[in-house]
Each structure stands twice: as structure tokens, then as C-alpha cells.
Design a protein around this motif. Structure first.
Motif, PDB file in Angstrom:
ATOM      1  N   MET A   1      23.177  -7.938  13.521  1.00  0.00           N
ATOM      2  CA  MET A   1      22.759  -9.201  13.108  1.00  0.00           C
ATOM      3  C   MET A   1      21.709  -8.899  11.960  1.00  0.00           C
ATOM      4  SD  MET A   1      24.141 -12.008  14.153  1.00  0.00           S
ATOM      5  CE  MET A   1      25.074 -12.521  15.621  1.00  0.00           C
ATOM      6  N   PRO A   2      21.899  -9.459  10.801  1.00  0.00           N
ATOM      7  CA  PRO A   2      20.936  -9.032   9.925  1.00  0.00           C
ATOM      8  C   PRO A   2      19.598  -9.549  10.141  1.00  0.00           C
ATOM      9  CG  PRO A   2      21.973 -11.233   9.107  1.00  0.00           C
ATOM     10  CD  PRO A   2      22.495 -10.622  10.475  1.00  0.00           C
ATOM     11  N   ASP A   3      18.459  -8.777   9.505  1.00  0.00           N
ATOM     12  CA  ASP A   3      17.086  -9.244   9.734  1.00  0.00           C
ATOM     13  C   ASP A   3      16.366  -9.400   8.396  1.00  0.00           C
ATOM     14  OD1 ASP A   3      17.170  -6.520   9.073  1.00  0.00           O
ATOM     15  OD2 ASP A   3      15.332  -6.062  10.260  1.00  0.00           O
ATOM     16  N   GLY A   4      15.144  -9.892   8.499  1.00  0.00           N
ATOM     17  CA  GLY A   4      14.368 -10.316   7.523  1.00  0.00           C
ATOM     18  C   GLY A   4      13.075 -10.744   7.696  1.00  0.00           C
ATOM     19  N   LYS A   5      12.275 -11.237   6.635  1.00  0.00           N
ATOM     20  CA  LYS A   5      10.650 -11.459   7.021  1.00  0.00           C
ATOM     21  C   LYS A   5      10.720 -12.905   6.421  1.00  0.00           C
ATOM     22  CE  LYS A   5       8.105  -8.528   5.720  1.00  0.00           C
ATOM     23  NZ  LYS A   5       7.793  -7.789   6.851  1.00  0.00           N
ATOM     24  N   ILE A   6      10.101 -13.664   7.378  1.00  0.00           N
ATOM     25  CA  ILE A   6       9.795 -15.258   7.033  1.00  0.00           C
ATOM     26  C   ILE A   6       8.649 -14.980   5.736  1.00  0.00           C
ATOM     27  CG2 ILE A   6       8.973 -17.589   7.823  1.00  0.00           C
ATOM     28  CD1 ILE A   6       9.842 -16.696  10.613  1.00  0.00           C
ATOM     29  N   ILE A   7       9.017 -15.792   4.865  1.00  0.00           N
ATOM     30  CA  ILE A   7       7.854 -15.852   3.654  1.00  0.00           C
ATOM     31  C   ILE A   7       7.497 -17.212   3.504  1.00  0.00           C
ATOM     32  CG2 ILE A   7       8.980 -13.911   2.394  1.00  0.00           C
ATOM     33  CD1 ILE A   7      10.232 -16.037   0.293  1.00  0.00           C
ATOM     34  N   LYS A   8       8.158 -18.219   4.014  1.00  0.00           N
ATOM     35  CA  LYS A   8       7.583 -19.755   4.114  1.00  0.00           C
ATOM     36  C   LYS A   8       7.989 -20.335   5.183  1.00  0.00           C
ATOM     37  CE  LYS A   8       9.264 -22.639   0.737  1.00  0.00           C
ATOM     38  NZ  LYS A   8       9.444 -23.201  -0.417  1.00  0.00           N
ATOM     39  N   ALA A   9       7.436 -21.376   5.487  1.00  0.00           N
ATOM     40  CA  ALA A   9       7.542 -22.300   7.084  1.00  0.00           C
ATOM     41  C   ALA A   9       7.211 -23.513   6.450  1.00  0.00           C
ATOM     42  CB  ALA A   9       7.004 -21.759   8.328  1.00  0.00           C
ATOM     43  N   LEU A  10       8.065 -24.387   6.335  1.00  0.00           N
ATOM     44  CA  LEU A  10       7.895 -25.742   5.971  1.00  0.00           C
ATOM     45  C   LEU A  10       8.746 -26.732   6.533  1.00  0.00           C
ATOM     46  CD1 LEU A  10       5.852 -27.048   3.919  1.00  0.00           C
ATOM     47  CD2 LEU A  10       7.572 -26.815   2.000  1.00  0.00           C
ATOM     48  N   SER A  11       8.387 -27.856   7.296  1.00  0.00           N
ATOM     49  CA  SER A  11       8.994 -28.958   7.697  1.00  0.00           C
ATOM     50  C   SER A  11      10.162 -28.653   8.444  1.00  0.00           C
ATOM     51  CB  SER A  11       9.538 -29.738   6.624  1.00  0.00           C
ATOM     52  OG  SER A  11       8.671 -30.235   5.613  1.00  0.00           O
ATOM     53  N   GLY A  12       9.967 -27.672   9.451  1.00  0.00           N
ATOM     54  CA  GLY A  12      10.787 -27.078  10.436  1.00  0.00           C
ATOM     55  C   GLY A  12      11.705 -26.093  10.027  1.00  0.00           C
ATOM     56  N   PHE A  13      11.768 -25.641   8.815  1.00  0.00           N
ATOM     57  CA  PHE A  13      12.637 -24.800   7.906  1.00  0.00           C
ATOM     58  C   PHE A  13      11.813 -23.603   8.098  1.00  0.00           C
ATOM     59  CE2 PHE A  13      14.920 -28.708   6.603  1.00  0.00           C
ATOM     60  CZ  PHE A  13      16.139 -28.346   7.235  1.00  0.00           C
ATOM     61  N   TYR A  14      12.292 -22.307   8.129  1.00  0.00           N
ATOM     62  CA  TYR A  14      11.906 -20.896   7.716  1.00  0.00           C
ATOM     63  C   TYR A  14      12.561 -20.327   6.711  1.00  0.00           C
ATOM     64  CZ  TYR A  14       9.842 -22.037  12.287  1.00  0.00           C
ATOM     65  OH  TYR A  14       9.237 -22.855  13.337  1.00  0.00           O
ATOM     66  N   TYR A  15      12.047 -19.632   5.749  1.00  0.00           N
ATOM     67  CA  TYR A  15      12.724 -19.233   4.626  1.00  0.00           C
ATOM     68  C   TYR A  15      12.601 -17.794   4.943  1.00  0.00           C
ATOM     69  CZ  TYR A  15      12.837 -24.104   3.075  1.00  0.00           C
ATOM     70  OH  TYR A  15      12.996 -25.396   2.919  1.00  0.00           O
ATOM     71  N   VAL A  16      13.673 -17.100   5.051  1.00  0.00           N
ATOM     72  CA  VAL A  16      13.863 -15.693   5.439  1.00  0.00           C
ATOM     73  C   VAL A  16      14.211 -14.551   4.183  1.00  0.00           C
ATOM     74  CG1 VAL A  16      14.796 -13.811   6.976  1.00  0.00           C
ATOM     75  CG2 VAL A  16      14.147 -16.112   7.715  1.00  0.00           C
ATOM     76  N   LEU A  17      13.420 -13.758   3.767  1.00  0.00           N
ATOM     77  CA  LEU A  17      13.859 -12.902   2.733  1.00  0.00           C
ATOM     78  C   LEU A  17      14.484 -11.906   3.316  1.00  0.00           C
ATOM     79  CD1 LEU A  17      13.441 -12.171  -0.290  1.00  0.00           C
ATOM     80  CD2 LEU A  17      11.251 -11.091   0.399  1.00  0.00           C
ATOM     81  N   ASN A  18      15.743 -11.466   2.785  1.00  0.00           N
ATOM     82  CA  ASN A  18      16.316 -10.278   3.485  1.00  0.00           C
ATOM     83  C   ASN A  18      16.528  -9.191   2.669  1.00  0.00           C
ATOM     84  OD1 ASN A  18      18.507 -10.502   1.563  1.00  0.00           O
ATOM     85  ND2 ASN A  18      20.024 -11.682   3.188  1.00  0.00           N
ATOM     86  N   HIS A  19      16.991  -8.056   3.041  1.00  0.00           N
ATOM     87  CA  HIS A  19      16.845  -6.770   2.308  1.00  0.00           C
ATOM     88  C   HIS A  19      17.808  -6.583   1.102  1.00  0.00           C
ATOM     89  CE1 HIS A  19      15.210  -4.951   5.874  1.00  0.00           C
ATOM     90  NE2 HIS A  19      16.183  -5.189   6.522  1.00  0.00           N
ATOM     91  N   ASP A  20      18.406  -7.910   0.758  1.00  0.00           N
ATOM     92  CA  ASP A  20      19.107  -7.909  -0.538  1.00  0.00           C
ATOM     93  C   ASP A  20      18.322  -8.821  -1.544  1.00  0.00           C
ATOM     94  OD1 ASP A  20      21.321  -6.330   0.103  1.00  0.00           O
ATOM     95  OD2 ASP A  20      22.264  -7.863   0.946  1.00  0.00           O
ATOM     96  N   HIS A  21      17.150  -9.289  -1.141  1.00  0.00           N
ATOM     97  CA  HIS A  21      16.106 -10.232  -1.838  1.00  0.00           C
ATOM     98  C   HIS A  21      16.770 -11.546  -2.098  1.00  0.00           C
ATOM     99  CE1 HIS A  21      12.857  -7.482  -3.193  1.00  0.00           C
ATOM    100  NE2 HIS A  21      13.697  -6.615  -2.667  1.00  0.00           N
ATOM    101  N   GLU A  22      17.587 -12.067  -0.971  1.00  0.00           N
ATOM    102  CA  GLU A  22      18.063 -13.271  -0.921  1.00  0.00           C
ATOM    103  C   GLU A  22      17.061 -13.944  -0.032  1.00  0.00           C
ATOM    104  OE1 GLU A  22      22.976 -12.496  -1.150  1.00  0.00           O
ATOM    105  OE2 GLU A  22      21.844 -12.387   0.822  1.00  0.00           O
ATOM    106  N   ILE A  23      17.157 -15.430  -0.238  1.00  0.00           N
ATOM    107  CA  ILE A  23      16.267 -16.137   0.573  1.00  0.00           C
ATOM    108  C   ILE A  23      17.248 -16.831   1.535  1.00  0.00           C
ATOM    109  CG2 ILE A  23      14.546 -18.137   0.645  1.00  0.00           C
ATOM    110  CD1 ILE A  23      13.015 -17.034  -1.519  1.00  0.00           C
ATOM    111  N   ILE A  24      17.136 -16.863   2.792  1.00  0.00           N
ATOM    112  CA  ILE A  24      18.166 -17.697   3.638  1.00  0.00           C
ATOM    113  C   ILE A  24      17.190 -18.718   4.421  1.00  0.00           C
ATOM    114  CG2 ILE A  24      19.740 -17.574   5.724  1.00  0.00           C
ATOM    115  CD1 ILE A  24      20.288 -15.674   3.053  1.00  0.00           C
ATOM    116  N   GLN A  25      17.678 -20.041   4.277  1.00  0.00           N
ATOM    117  CA  GLN A  25      17.024 -21.188   5.051  1.00  0.00           C
ATOM    118  C   GLN A  25      17.567 -21.227   6.406  1.00  0.00           C
ATOM    119  OE1 GLN A  25      16.298 -25.134   3.165  1.00  0.00           O
ATOM    120  NE2 GLN A  25      17.744 -25.758   4.568  1.00  0.00           N
TER     121      GLN A  25
END
Length: 294
Positions: A1-25
Motif C-alpha cells: 500500500m502507498p504511503d504519504g504525509k497529511i498536509i491538510k485536514a478539513l471537513s472530514g477529509f485528509y489531503y495526503v501528499l505522496n512520494h510522487d508529489h500528488e495530493i490524494i483526498q
């Protein structure tokens, strides 16, 4: 499974920055609520996602530290921004911030801003304070966003780290970030739409990429009270007091009223600055006067 870092948390969503510099909601799995795990900005997480807007966080990896206000985890360093003037430099407020940062095992960097506005009559005073804190062991940077003094020293310190910019309102945190990353265009007076700063807005922490590092411009610590700190812990949050306390006659010396206290002797010789010791005593009294929690 991929991993990443949460860069924003808002309204129940977590925005994860992965190693490809994509942001996953992502959303959090129900298991987090069941286990009372609250994902935070700065968390390293494992997730699964069919597409960039429909992911789920499966695991929150172990944190090295965690701040409650502002809510952020895994902070490497705090850039404590204090203006030399407008508002005037405050050692007691700086020491309060330093204690809170030290108690959370976060590396502090002192940034004295608006150096270009300092009148000649006050320059020696500011330089003396900077030398005092450098002697203690803190890194001190004098900056100006007008002539960009010191900014080139600050930028390398942010590389590959999570940094929190903190300080009272009006000291120039957003102005510094605008110099470090001009395309942000953060407003320095009213409300920053990017970071949710300003009056009557929902304040949230968001990590933004600056060079190879991640920076959180926070609305500040909503509480500067020592709610989690005990009297015996304060010693460790003043490095110069901790250094000399090892030679005190009594074990567990609080350096306030005990006889043959080496710390008090070093205050008298000027090796420990009087204002730092005064703040230490003031903070001890605050902790002692704190209402008990049940």
C-alpha cells in the motif's frame, strides 16, 4: 500500500501528499474513531485510493511528537518569529514560546524580524539579546523582508523538515513566507485565503511546500499556558539552568529558595541572564498556581 504525509485536514477529509508529489483526498476508516485515533496534519499514513479524490487512510504511523493547539504532528522545528519593533521585541513572550517548544522536544529557531525598522538607538539592545540566546545554544537569525536580510540563511534550514512558523500576530510570518515562496501571495494584513488566517475564519493548519521542506503557518498557539508542564520539568526547558543545576547541593533543587544553589550563584555572576531567571521564576509560580485538573 502507498504511503504519504497529511498536509491538510478539513471537513472530514485528509489531503495526503505522496512520494510522487500528488495530493490524494482521503477519508479516515471507521476503525480510527473506534480506537480514538485522530489523524493529524504531519502524520505519515498508509492509504489506498482508486483515484486522487477517493482514498481511505488505513494506518497512522507512530508519531515522534504532537501538538494539540495547533493540531499538528511530527514537527521537526519551530521558527519562532518575533519582531524587533512593531510590536516590540518581548523576551518574556519569547521565553514562553521556547518553553512550550522545548517541552514538546521540538528544535526551536529564533527569527527576529523587521530588522530594517530598528532605530539606531535600539540596534545595540537587539544585538545583545540575539547574542544572549545564541550563547545559550539557540540558533538566531535576524531578518528583513524588505532587503531580504537573513532570508537566505533561513531557507536551507527548512530543507527536508516539517517546520512550524509561530509567533504573535503582526510580526511578519506571512511576509517571510511570501519572500521564501513568492507565488503563495499571502496577504499580510487581512485574511489569507490559502491558509485560513485572519479574524472570523475557520483556522486550520496546512503544510505548504517551501523548497524541499514543508512549512505550517499557524494562527499561533491558541493557549500559551503551561497546562501540561510540572515544576520539575521546567528546569529542562531552560538549557542554561539545566546545565548548572547538576552542581546544586540539593537534588530536585527548584533554584528559587534553596541554599547553596549554583543556578542562583550563576545569576549573580551574570553567567545566567537575570531576565531569563526572572521568567523561570515567574513560570514556576504560574505552574504552582494552576488550578488542579480532575
Amino acid at each position: 500500500m502507498p504511503d504519504g504525509k497529511i498536509i491538510k485536514a478539513l471537513s472530514g477529509f485528509y489531503y495526503v501528499l505522496n512520494h510522487d508529489h500528488e495530493i490524494i483526498q482521503c477519508r479516515g476508516r471507521g476503525v480510527f474513531r473506534k480506537n480514538k485515533v485522530n489523524p493529524l496534519v504531519g502524520d505519515q499514513v498508509v492509504y489506498q485510493a482508486e483515484n486522487p479524490t477517493d482514498g481511505y487512510i488505513l494506518e497512522v504511523k507512530e508519531r515522534k511528537n504532537e501538538l494539540i493547539r495547533p493540531p499538528i504532528a511530527n514537527v521537526d522545528q519551530a521558527i519562532l518569529v518575533f519582531s524587533a519593533v512593531e510590536p516590540d521585541f518581548s523576551t518574556v513572550l519569547l521565553d514562553r514560546f521556547l518553553v512550550l517548544i522545548e517541552s514538546n522536544h521540538i528544535e526551536p529557531v529564533i527569527c527576529i524580524s523587521k530588522i530594517d525598522l530598528v532605530p539606531d538607538a535600539k540596534k545595540a539592545e537587539i544585538d545583545a539579546y540575539a547574542k544572549d540566546y545564541e550563547k545559550i545554544g539557540y540558533k538566531v537569525i535576524l531578518t528583513s523582508t524588505i532587503d531580504r536580510k537573513g532570508v537566505q540563511v533561513l531557507l536551507p534550514l527548512l530543507e527536508d523538515k516539517i517546520s512550524v512558523f509561530a509567533g504573535q500576530s503582526g510580526v511578519g510570518k506571512s511576509s517571510l513566507l511570501n519572500v521564501l515562496r513568492p507565488e503563495l501571495g499571502l496577504k499580510t494584513d487581512n485574511i489569507s485565503s490559502h491558509l485560513g488566517r485572519g479574524k472570523h475564519t475557520t483556522r486550520h493548519v496546512e503544510l505548504i511546500e517551501v523548497g524541499t521542506g514543508l512549512v505550517a503557518d499557524t494562527p499561533g498557539f491558541s493557549s500559551l499556558e503551561f497546562t501540561e508542564l510540572e515544576v520539575e520539568d521546567l528546569n529542562y526547558c531552560f538549557p542554561e539552568i539545566e546545565e548548572y543545576s547538576k552542581d546544586c547541593k540539593f537534588r530536585g533543587c527548584t533554584h528559587t529558595s534553596e541554599p547553596k544553589c549554583v543556578v542562583k550563584q550563576e545569576v549573580e555572576t551574570g553567567e545566567i541572564k537575570q531576565y531569563r531567571y526572572d521568567h523561570y521564576v515567574q513560570f514556576i509560580e504560574e505552574i504552582k498556581d494552576r488550578k488542579p485538573r480532575y
